[in-house]
Scaffold this motif. Sequence first.
Motif, mmCIF file in Angstrom:
data_model
loop_
_atom_site.group_PDB
_atom_site.id
_atom_site.type_symbol
_atom_site.label_atom_id
_atom_site.label_comp_id
_atom_site.label_asym_id
_atom_site.label_seq_id
_atom_site.Cartn_x
_atom_site.Cartn_y
_atom_site.Cartn_z
ATOM 1 N N UNK A 26 0.896 -1.055 0.038
ATOM 2 C CA UNK A 26 -0.014 0.492 0.071
ATOM 3 C C UNK A 26 1.022 0.577 0.102
ATOM 4 N N UNK A 27 0.930 2.073 -0.703
ATOM 5 C CA UNK A 27 2.076 3.312 -0.953
ATOM 6 C C UNK A 27 0.540 4.669 -0.316
ATOM 7 N N UNK A 28 1.230 5.572 -0.189
ATOM 8 C CA UNK A 28 0.525 6.970 0.465
ATOM 9 C C UNK A 28 1.665 8.312 -0.093
ATOM 10 N N UNK A 29 0.523 8.913 -0.608
ATOM 11 C CA UNK A 29 1.641 9.969 -0.477
ATOM 12 C C UNK A 29 0.692 11.646 0.029
ATOM 13 N N UNK A 51 -4.267 13.417 -0.247
ATOM 14 C CA UNK A 51 -3.974 12.584 0.241
ATOM 15 C C UNK A 51 -4.177 11.755 -0.749
ATOM 16 N N UNK A 52 -3.129 10.512 -1.334
ATOM 17 C CA UNK A 52 -3.246 10.038 -2.685
ATOM 18 C C UNK A 52 -2.774 8.189 -2.326
ATOM 19 N N UNK A 53 -3.384 7.803 -2.391
ATOM 20 C CA UNK A 53 -3.120 6.200 -2.367
ATOM 21 C C UNK A 53 -3.641 4.831 -3.137
ATOM 22 N N UNK A 54 -2.805 4.422 -3.172
ATOM 23 C CA UNK A 54 -2.992 3.145 -4.451
ATOM 24 C C UNK A 54 -1.827 1.823 -3.961
ATOM 25 N N UNK A 55 -2.319 0.162 -4.050
ATOM 26 C CA UNK A 55 -1.341 -0.345 -4.303
ATOM 27 C C UNK A 55 -0.736 -0.316 -5.837
ATOM 28 N N UNK A 56 -0.466 0.106 -6.151
ATOM 29 C CA UNK A 56 0.064 0.640 -7.425
ATOM 30 C C UNK A 56 1.097 1.163 -7.127
ATOM 31 N N UNK A 57 2.721 1.265 -6.940
ATOM 32 C CA UNK A 57 3.556 2.643 -6.846
ATOM 33 C C UNK A 57 3.857 2.762 -8.493
ATOM 34 N N UNK A 58 3.394 2.671 -9.308
ATOM 35 C CA UNK A 58 3.667 3.445 -10.770
ATOM 36 C C UNK A 58 2.027 4.352 -10.602
ATOM 37 N N UNK A 59 1.374 3.743 -10.505
ATOM 38 C CA UNK A 59 -0.344 4.837 -10.899
ATOM 39 C C UNK A 59 -0.694 5.990 -9.601
ATOM 40 N N UNK A 99 6.642 -2.818 -13.409
ATOM 41 C CA UNK A 99 6.395 -2.082 -11.442
ATOM 42 C C UNK A 99 5.158 -2.196 -11.404
ATOM 43 N N UNK A 100 4.104 -1.414 -12.623
ATOM 44 C CA UNK A 100 2.889 -0.966 -12.415
ATOM 45 C C UNK A 100 2.255 -0.459 -13.725
ATOM 46 N N UNK A 101 1.630 0.104 -13.712
ATOM 47 C CA UNK A 101 0.774 1.241 -14.753
ATOM 48 C C UNK A 101 -0.230 2.652 -14.996
ATOM 49 N N UNK A 102 0.600 3.031 -15.482
ATOM 50 C CA UNK A 102 0.481 4.184 -15.421
ATOM 51 C C UNK A 102 -0.224 5.145 -15.175
ATOM 52 N N UNK A 103 -1.600 4.218 -16.071
ATOM 53 C CA UNK A 103 -3.273 4.495 -15.711
ATOM 54 C C UNK A 103 -3.829 4.306 -14.435
ATOM 55 N N UNK A 104 -4.675 4.664 -14.440
ATOM 56 C CA UNK A 104 -5.476 5.106 -13.328
ATOM 57 C C UNK A 104 -6.393 5.648 -13.264
ATOM 58 N N UNK A 105 -7.529 5.453 -12.074
ATOM 59 C CA UNK A 105 -8.780 6.479 -12.129
ATOM 60 C C UNK A 105 -8.343 6.549 -10.532
ATOM 61 N N UNK A 106 -9.046 7.824 -10.478
ATOM 62 C CA UNK A 106 -9.288 8.562 -9.222
ATOM 63 C C UNK A 106 -10.621 9.019 -8.686
ATOM 64 N N UNK A 107 -10.849 8.508 -7.517
ATOM 65 C CA UNK A 107 -11.593 8.597 -6.713
ATOM 66 C C UNK A 107 -12.068 9.077 -6.065
ATOM 67 N N UNK A 108 -12.549 10.001 -5.592
ATOM 68 C CA UNK A 108 -12.435 10.751 -4.952
ATOM 69 C C UNK A 108 -13.174 11.022 -3.062
ATOM 70 N N UNK A 109 -12.652 10.697 -2.070
ATOM 71 C CA UNK A 109 -13.441 10.213 -1.116
ATOM 72 C C UNK A 109 -13.783 12.072 0.023
ATOM 73 N N UNK A 110 -14.793 11.279 0.408
ATOM 74 C CA UNK A 110 -14.486 12.814 1.678
ATOM 75 C C UNK A 110 -14.944 12.332 2.616
#
Length: 110
Positions: A26-29, A51-59, A99-110
């Motif tokens: 799990x990666x968090x920026x 805050x951005x989080x993903x299980x794909x470091x490249x995305x 190592x992953x993919x640069x394609x991503x789908x951004x999901x906004x959480x509030x």
Amino acid sequence: MPTEAENALFIQDAAKAALDYKKNWAFINVLDDIEPNDSCRGAKNLGKIGIIASNDIVALEQCTLDFVIEKADVDSAAKAEWKAAHCTGMVEQLEKLGGGTRNYRLVELK
């Protein structure tokens, strides 16, 4: 002394090795008041992005770059200079290494 390009290749290889060793990551920026400490033209604090989080470091890194570079109010020439100065090509290279993919789908959480 290694060049910046050689260092980038080392970082890519090390990241890929770590990703291969352990599969569940799990990666968090946190993009909060990023204060530039370089001399790139037009560099300034972009404020709180979020805050951005993903299980794909490249995305995750591609998304971070998209936010930081696209949010900056500079011309396309300055953006190109930033991309070159900050080795943004490493994300593309890590994708090529699997190592992953640069394609991503951004999901906004509030």
